[in-house]
Design an enzyme around this catalytic site. Structure first.
Site, PDB file in Angstrom:
ATOM      1  N   ASP A 190       0.746  -1.233   0.110  1.00 38.97           N
ATOM      2  CA  ASP A 190      -0.079  -0.199   0.085  1.00 38.97           C
ATOM      3  C   ASP A 190       1.000   1.405   0.092  1.00 38.97           C
ATOM      4  O   ASP A 190       1.686   1.409   0.960  1.00 38.97           O
ATOM      5  CB  ASP A 190      -0.915  -0.152   1.190  1.00 38.97           C
ATOM      6  CG  ASP A 190      -2.162   1.056   1.080  1.00 38.97           C
ATOM      7  OD1 ASP A 190      -1.869   2.064   0.377  1.00 38.97           O
ATOM      8  OD2 ASP A 190      -2.818   0.712   1.857  1.00 38.97           O
ATOM      9  N   HIS A 213      -0.461   4.494   0.169  1.00 41.63           N
ATOM     10  CA  HIS A 213      -1.147   5.638   0.384  1.00 41.63           C
ATOM     11  C   HIS A 213      -0.720   6.376   1.626  1.00 41.63           C
ATOM     12  O   HIS A 213      -0.729   5.822   2.749  1.00 41.63           O
ATOM     13  CB  HIS A 213      -2.774   5.114   0.706  1.00 41.63           C
ATOM     14  CG  HIS A 213      -3.627   4.709  -0.431  1.00 41.63           C
ATOM     15  ND1 HIS A 213      -3.603   3.372  -0.835  1.00 41.63           N
ATOM     16  CD2 HIS A 213      -4.312   5.295  -1.069  1.00 41.63           C
ATOM     17  CE1 HIS A 213      -4.291   3.125  -1.933  1.00 41.63           C
ATOM     18  NE2 HIS A 213      -4.929   4.444  -1.938  1.00 41.63           N
TER      19      HIS A 213
END
Length: 137
Positions: A14, A16
């Site tokens: 991930d 983000h």
């Protein structure tokens, strides 16, 4: 009062970053020493950082929906590394699709997480819980 150290980061593949930066900033403002590992963090990196800094808690973020897969076995690895009592908290978009959060929370608690948060949880909620867990409340 002794400053508590917490490890933060975004687990797995991930990338983000925004929520993680907001969380780290809010924790620092609340008086925590924050070791922010950034994005795409492996379980072993959280554990190594916690050992190196003698951390008081680990906060795992995930927004891409694969947090449940990425967090599987994390408590066991913490225990094996000598971090048996370290609180671990997870939050964000932890699973793929719209799932009943109570079910998601049960699965994460069964994996050994102390607290689990759905998307959109106010950072103040996490800080208040962490304060209680670490005896700062």
């Amino acid at each position: 009062m002794e400053q508590k150290t917490v490890i933060t980061g975004v687990i797995g593949a991930d990338a983000h970053a925004v929520g993680n930066k907001i969380l780290a900033f809010a924790l620092e403002q609340a008086g925590y020493n924050v070791v922010n590992l950034g994005v795409m963090v492996a379980q072993e990196e959280y554990i190594a950082a916690a050992i190196e800094t003698n951390a008081d808690a680990i906060l795992v973020s995930s927004m891409y929906g694969h947090g449940e897969i990425d967090c599987n076995g994390f408590r066991q690895k913490c225990d094996e590394a000598g971090l048996k009592d370290i609180p671990i908290l997870a939050g964000g978009n932890l699973v793929v699709g719209k799932q009943n959060f109570e079910d998601v929370e049960k699965r994460f608690k069964a994996m050994g997480f102390n607290k689990v948060y759905p998307p959109g949880t106010p950072v103040e909620t996490t800080i208040a819980d962490l304060d209680k867990i670490l005896g700062r409340a």
